[in-house]
Design a protein around this motif. Structure first.
Motif, short mmCIF file in Angstrom:
data_model
loop_
_atom_site.label_atom_id
_atom_site.label_comp_id
_atom_site.label_asym_id
_atom_site.label_seq_id
_atom_site.Cartn_x
_atom_site.Cartn_y
_atom_site.Cartn_z
N SER A 35 0.83 -1.20 0.00
CA SER A 35 0.00 0.00 0.00
C SER A 35 0.87 1.25 0.00
CB SER A 35 -0.92 0.03 1.22
OG SER A 35 -1.84 -1.01 1.16
N ALA A 89 -6.93 0.53 -3.29
CA ALA A 89 -8.31 0.06 -3.50
C ALA A 89 -8.64 0.06 -4.99
CB ALA A 89 -9.29 0.94 -2.75
N ARG A 131 -6.80 -2.87 -6.61
CA ARG A 131 -7.35 -4.17 -6.24
C ARG A 131 -8.68 -4.45 -6.94
NH1 ARG A 131 -6.31 -3.51 -1.35
NH2 ARG A 131 -8.22 -2.53 -0.70
N ALA A 143 -16.92 -6.50 -4.40
CA ALA A 143 -16.43 -6.35 -3.03
C ALA A 143 -17.51 -6.64 -2.00
CB ALA A 143 -15.87 -4.94 -2.83
N ILE A 148 -18.10 2.42 -1.59
CA ILE A 148 -17.21 2.81 -2.69
C ILE A 148 -17.93 3.76 -3.64
CG2 ILE A 148 -15.98 1.96 -4.73
CD1 ILE A 148 -15.47 -0.63 -3.04
#
Length: 91
Positions: free
Chosen positions: A14, A25, A28, A45, A53
């Motif tokens: 990260s 994020a 990913r 997710a 999100i």
């Protein structure tokens, strides 16, 4: 010498992703590699995470960019720290 744990490795990744300008994020969840998270990608997710999100989609185009996610996270952090809701952080 300490053996790296999965959590430590994740933290290190990260850190370097942020240094490179990539939000972890986004990296990913961005399965098509376009640099943003679409609603369908966020749905992978889970429903609760997807809602959080997509709340960052400031312009309502159905995609969350790294800039939108960063601004959303900063606003959430500020709101949490602004205990008296006056728009200022005080000691």
């Amino acid at each position: 010498m300490r053996q790296p744990t999965l959590r430590r490795a994740s933290t290190i990744c990260s850190f370097w992703a942020r240094r490179a300008g990539t939000n972890p994020a986004i990296a990913r969840l961005d399965t098509d590699g376009d640099g943003q998270i679409a609603a369908a990608e966020a749905a992978a997710a889970g429903p609760n995470a997807a809602a959080q999100i997509m709340a960052a989609d400031a312009n309502g185009d159905g995609f969350v960019t790294a800039d939108e996610l960063r601004a959303y996270q900063e606003a959430q952090t500020f709101a949490r720290l602004d205990r008296d809701n006056d728009g200022f952080l005080s000691g």
